[in-house]
Write a protein that holds these residues in place. Structure first.
Motif, PDB file in Angstrom:
ATOM      1  N   ASN A  15      73.208  72.890   1.158  1.00  0.00           N
ATOM      2  CA  ASN A  15      72.148  73.412   0.309  1.00  0.00           C
ATOM      3  C   ASN A  15      72.766  74.333  -0.737  1.00  0.00           C
ATOM      4  N   HIS A  16      72.439  74.120  -2.012  1.00  0.00           N
ATOM      5  CA  HIS A  16      72.913  75.017  -3.061  1.00  0.00           C
ATOM      6  C   HIS A  16      71.914  76.160  -3.184  1.00  0.00           C
ATOM      7  N   ILE A  17      72.356  77.368  -2.921  1.00  0.00           N
ATOM      8  CA  ILE A  17      71.429  78.493  -2.857  1.00  0.00           C
ATOM      9  C   ILE A  17      71.603  79.426  -4.051  1.00  0.00           C
ATOM     10  N   PRO A  18      70.632  80.305  -4.306  1.00  0.00           N
ATOM     11  CA  PRO A  18      70.640  81.133  -5.516  1.00  0.00           C
ATOM     12  C   PRO A  18      71.815  82.097  -5.634  1.00  0.00           C
ATOM     13  N   THR A  19      72.557  82.293  -4.553  1.00  0.00           N
ATOM     14  CA  THR A  19      73.732  83.167  -4.651  1.00  0.00           C
ATOM     15  C   THR A  19      74.824  82.540  -5.496  1.00  0.00           C
ATOM     16  N   GLY A  20      74.722  81.224  -5.732  1.00  0.00           N
ATOM     17  CA  GLY A  20      75.719  80.548  -6.545  1.00  0.00           C
ATOM     18  C   GLY A  20      76.723  79.749  -5.755  1.00  0.00           C
ATOM     19  N   TRP A  21      76.602  79.764  -4.422  1.00  0.00           N
ATOM     20  CA  TRP A  21      77.508  78.946  -3.608  1.00  0.00           C
ATOM     21  C   TRP A  21      76.721  78.040  -2.674  1.00  0.00           C
ATOM     22  N   ASP A  22      77.427  77.031  -2.171  1.00  0.00           N
ATOM     23  CA  ASP A  22      76.804  76.082  -1.259  1.00  0.00           C
ATOM     24  C   ASP A  22      76.791  76.641   0.158  1.00  0.00           C
ATOM     25  N   LEU A  23      75.850  76.167   0.951  1.00  0.00           N
ATOM     26  CA  LEU A  23      75.714  76.603   2.343  1.00  0.00           C
ATOM     27  C   LEU A  23      75.651  75.362   3.228  1.00  0.00           C
ATOM     28  N   ASN A  24      76.575  75.298   4.194  1.00  0.00           N
ATOM     29  CA  ASN A  24      76.685  74.122   5.059  1.00  0.00           C
ATOM     30  C   ASN A  24      76.132  74.378   6.452  1.00  0.00           C
ATOM     31  N   VAL A  25      75.434  73.393   6.972  1.00  0.00           N
ATOM     32  CA  VAL A  25      75.036  73.329   8.377  1.00  0.00           C
ATOM     33  C   VAL A  25      75.549  71.993   8.909  1.00  0.00           C
ATOM     34  N   GLN A  26      76.224  72.011  10.047  1.00  0.00           N
ATOM     35  CA  GLN A  26      76.751  70.772  10.620  1.00  0.00           C
ATOM     36  C   GLN A  26      75.949  70.364  11.847  1.00  0.00           C
ATOM     37  N   LEU A  27      75.717  69.064  11.956  1.00  0.00           N
ATOM     38  CA  LEU A  27      75.063  68.480  13.120  1.00  0.00           C
ATOM     39  C   LEU A  27      76.033  67.520  13.794  1.00  0.00           C
ATOM     40  N   ILE A  28      76.245  67.716  15.097  1.00  0.00           N
ATOM     41  CA  ILE A  28      77.028  66.778  15.899  1.00  0.00           C
ATOM     42  C   ILE A  28      76.081  66.161  16.927  1.00  0.00           C
ATOM     43  N   MET A  29      75.962  64.852  16.909  1.00  0.00           N
ATOM     44  CA  MET A  29      75.065  64.156  17.820  1.00  0.00           C
ATOM     45  C   MET A  29      75.891  63.605  18.986  1.00  0.00           C
ATOM     46  N   GLY A  30      76.019  64.413  20.027  1.00  0.00           N
ATOM     47  CA  GLY A  30      76.806  64.036  21.181  1.00  0.00           C
ATOM     48  C   GLY A  30      76.062  63.086  22.106  1.00  0.00           C
ATOM     49  N   ASP A  31      76.748  62.656  23.154  1.00  0.00           N
ATOM     50  CA  ASP A  31      76.114  61.769  24.136  1.00  0.00           C
ATOM     51  C   ASP A  31      75.083  62.512  24.975  1.00  0.00           C
ATOM     52  N   ARG A  32      75.382  63.773  25.281  1.00  0.00           N
ATOM     53  CA  ARG A  32      74.507  64.558  26.146  1.00  0.00           C
ATOM     54  C   ARG A  32      73.614  65.529  25.365  1.00  0.00           C
ATOM     55  N   ASN A  33      74.164  66.124  24.319  1.00  0.00           N
ATOM     56  CA  ASN A  33      73.441  67.134  23.536  1.00  0.00           C
ATOM     57  C   ASN A  33      73.634  66.896  22.045  1.00  0.00           C
ATOM     58  N   ASN A  34      72.708  67.451  21.257  1.00  0.00           N
ATOM     59  CA  ASN A  34      72.910  67.598  19.821  1.00  0.00           C
ATOM     60  C   ASN A  34      73.315  69.039  19.549  1.00  0.00           C
ATOM     61  N   TYR A  35      74.326  69.218  18.700  1.00  0.00           N
ATOM     62  CA  TYR A  35      74.858  70.548  18.412  1.00  0.00           C
ATOM     63  C   TYR A  35      74.617  70.869  16.932  1.00  0.00           C
ATOM     64  N   ILE A  36      73.952  71.976  16.674  1.00  0.00           N
ATOM     65  CA  ILE A  36      73.720  72.438  15.305  1.00  0.00           C
ATOM     66  C   ILE A  36      74.553  73.684  15.087  1.00  0.00           C
ATOM     67  N   ILE A  37      75.449  73.614  14.111  1.00  0.00           N
ATOM     68  CA  ILE A  37      76.370  74.720  13.849  1.00  0.00           C
ATOM     69  C   ILE A  37      75.847  75.528  12.668  1.00  0.00           C
ATOM     70  N   ASP A  38      75.367  76.715  12.976  1.00  0.00           N
ATOM     71  CA  ASP A  38      74.732  77.670  12.062  1.00  0.00           C
ATOM     72  C   ASP A  38      73.324  77.205  11.669  1.00  0.00           C
ATOM     73  N   THR A  39      72.496  78.180  11.268  1.00  0.00           N
ATOM     74  CA  THR A  39      71.080  77.872  11.046  1.00  0.00           C
ATOM     75  C   THR A  39      70.566  78.288   9.678  1.00  0.00           C
ATOM     76  N   GLY A  40      71.465  78.678   8.772  1.00  0.00           N
ATOM     77  CA  GLY A  40      71.079  78.872   7.391  1.00  0.00           C
ATOM     78  C   GLY A  40      70.168  80.052   7.124  1.00  0.00           C
ATOM     79  N   LEU A  41      69.300  79.875   6.119  1.00  0.00           N
ATOM     80  CA  LEU A  41      68.565  80.988   5.512  1.00  0.00           C
ATOM     81  C   LEU A  41      67.140  81.162   6.025  1.00  0.00           C
ATOM     82  N   GLY A  42      66.759  80.398   7.040  1.00  0.00           N
ATOM     83  CA  GLY A  42      65.406  80.553   7.558  1.00  0.00           C
ATOM     84  C   GLY A  42      64.818  79.222   7.967  1.00  0.00           C
TER      85      GLY A  42
END
Length: 214
Positions: A15-42
């Motif tokens: 997501n390109h946010i108003p601060t002027g830099w991009d913000l990444n959230v990663q999703l890993i879809m595992g066999d047992r669980n889904n993993y979300i790395i960081d949760t961003g701005l709200g």
């Protein structure tokens, strides 16, 4: 928001946010669980990730790479999930929440609610069923962790890599020697793709680039 496939089971939401830099959230879809790395701005900022897996019945595990506001404000959307961080992250999130909100309120997207990690660790935490390893890697902050997908050889280093190629060395809030120790630890790990909080997808060579500039 841009969605990129990293490898077979891993996706990057940028997501390109108003601060002027991009913000990444990663999703890993595992066999047992889904993993979300960081949760961003709200809540609104993290909604596309939730939408992506809404028909997937696997449990969701949320990982906070460190306590800074742009990585934790969406935790409230996962109050019924396991939320993991380093033990220092939980402490710093709780003590610094009000100050971060007051200073950066204009960047909140949707609701930002203080929901603290409910599982913390010191050095490492491993999910063998999905080959996901969480590792304590201080550098950008003293509470920073990294997430290594051992199956696909992808590592998420939080903000231990700078926000852009022009600023590849991040802001460092620890002694430089401690950060260098973390970089040397990365060199010993088995990965070929490096994801960070704000930069583009990189390869392992970025670690040498940073070391050469320090």
């Amino acid at each position: 928001m841009q969605i990129q496939k990293i490898k077979n089971r891993s996706f990057l939401f940028t997501n390109h946010i108003p601060t002027g830099w991009d913000l990444n959230v990663q999703l890993i879809m595992g066999d047992r669980n889904n993993y979300i790395i960081d949760t961003g701005l709200g809540s609104r900022n993290i909604e596309p990730v939730k939408e992506y897996i809404k028909h997937d019945s696997k449990p969701t595990i949320v990982i906070n790479t460190h306590h800074h506001w742009d990585h934790i404000w969406g935790n409230g959307s996962f109050r019924d999930c396991i939320i993991i961080s380093h033990k220092l992250c939980r402490e710093m999130m709780e003590s610094g929440w009000e100050g971060m909100i007051q200073k950066n309120m204009r960047f909140v997207e949707g609701e930002a609610e203080l929901v603290l990690p409910n599982l913390t660790f010191d050095n490492e935490l491993y999910f063998p069923e999905d080959n996901i390893r969480l590792i304590y890697t201080p550098g950008h902050t003293v509470d920073s962790i990294s997430v290594l997908d051992e199956l696909e050889q992808v590592i998420h280093v939080g903000d231990n890599v700078g926000d852009s190629m022009d600023e590849i060395i991040p802001s460092i809030y620890v002694e430089q020697d401690l950060y260098i120790q973390t970089l040397l630890k990365y060199k010993e790990m088995d990965f070929d793709t490096c994801i960070s909080g704000h930069n583009v997808m990189l390869d392992k060579q970025v670690i040498e680039q940073i070391l050469s500039k320090l």
